[in-house]
Design a protein around this motif. Sequence first.
Motif, PDB file in Angstrom:
ATOM      1  N   ASN A   1      31.499  -4.361  49.658  1.00 52.14           N
ATOM      2  CA  ASN A   1      31.027  -3.352  49.032  1.00 52.14           C
ATOM      3  C   ASN A   1      30.100  -2.692  49.900  1.00 52.14           C
ATOM      4  OD1 ASN A   1      28.283  -2.344  47.413  1.00 52.14           O
ATOM      5  ND2 ASN A   1      29.938  -1.755  46.204  1.00 52.14           N
TER       6      ASN A   1
ATOM      7  N   GLY B   1      26.191  -0.404  47.928  1.00 52.34           N
ATOM      8  CA  GLY B   1      26.111  -0.157  46.775  1.00 52.34           C
ATOM      9  C   GLY B   1      27.005   0.916  46.042  1.00 52.34           C
TER      10      GLY B   1
ATOM     11  N   LYS C   1      29.123 -14.913  47.467  1.00 57.44           N
ATOM     12  CA  LYS C   1      28.702 -13.742  47.801  1.00 57.44           C
ATOM     13  C   LYS C   1      27.312 -13.557  48.685  1.00 57.44           C
ATOM     14  CE  LYS C   1      26.259 -13.933  43.425  1.00 57.44           C
ATOM     15  NZ  LYS C   1      26.193 -13.396  41.979  1.00 57.44           N
TER      16      LYS C   1
ATOM     17  N   ASN D   1      27.572  -5.380  50.913  1.00 58.95           N
ATOM     18  CA  ASN D   1      27.563  -6.666  50.036  1.00 58.95           C
ATOM     19  C   ASN D   1      28.658  -7.319  50.275  1.00 58.95           C
ATOM     20  OD1 ASN D   1      24.657  -6.241  49.218  1.00 58.95           O
ATOM     21  ND2 ASN D   1      25.651  -4.630  47.486  1.00 58.95           N
TER      22      ASN D   1
ATOM     23  N   PHE E   1      31.693 -10.447  49.762  1.00 60.06           N
ATOM     24  CA  PHE E   1      32.231 -11.582  48.669  1.00 60.06           C
ATOM     25  C   PHE E   1      33.537 -12.162  49.261  1.00 60.06           C
ATOM     26  CE2 PHE E   1      29.725  -9.511  45.538  1.00 60.06           C
ATOM     27  CZ  PHE E   1      29.571  -8.140  45.928  1.00 60.06           C
TER      28      PHE E   1
ATOM     29  N   PHE F   1      24.407 -10.976  49.449  1.00 59.42           N
ATOM     30  CA  PHE F   1      23.502  -9.641  49.103  1.00 59.42           C
ATOM     31  C   PHE F   1      22.497  -9.350  50.252  1.00 59.42           C
ATOM     32  CE2 PHE F   1      26.119  -9.149  45.886  1.00 59.42           C
ATOM     33  CZ  PHE F   1      25.632  -9.932  44.754  1.00 59.42           C
TER      34      PHE F   1
END
Lengths: 115, 113
Positions: B94, B97, B49, B32, B34, B51
């Motif tokens: 990230n 998760g 962001k 992920n 950002f 995802f």
Amino acid sequence: SAVISQKPSRDICQRGTSLTIQCQVDSQVTMMFWYRQQPGQSLTLIATANQGSEATYESGFVIDKFPISRPNLTFSTLTVSNMSPEDSSIYLCSVEGGRGSGEQFFGPGTRLTVL
Amino acid sequence: AQSVSQHNHHVILSEAASLELGCNYSYGGTVNLFWYVQYPGQHLQLLLKYFSGDPLVKGIKGFEAEFIKSKFSFNLRKPSVQWSDTAEYFCAVNWGGADGLTFGKGTHLIIQP
């Protein structure tokens, strides 16, 4: 998004002393995080703090140096122990944005100078 | 170790110029992505962001970023910058998760009027 406050906003401390930084969020969150931003550097994750369990520390950070408390779902503290000038940094707390996405909202930070 | 690289540490542009800030990450699995921005004297704020889905994502204030999986990149763009875009920009990842974010070193952007 969450509203996060930190206390103190800045402090100047003497070598060998300890400082406790408080982080308060306006809503209940499961996961809170503590980061360090050294001068001219990026943010580095210190630890993850979940309510009701011991904090999980990243490589290079230990509980004796950076003890963390998480007494409830809206509050956490980070203590910087036995400080040295190398601990001079901005310390930021953040909270999860939800849904396991990794998105985080950050507090304003605490600027610490150790003399 | 998983890492995030931002190639431009200091960028100076004139108003109305186009902007592209590079970000690459080291991990080939699910990520992920950002971009955060920190205006002078303010909190770190989320700019945009990614995802899943459309790899071209739009954020606040006219910013956008494109996720190119084959290049492990997530570059930030803006067609025409303004003086108010002067800030520090951080790319963050990230990893599938997992807890926490890994940040790049940041890019200090200065827009000259």
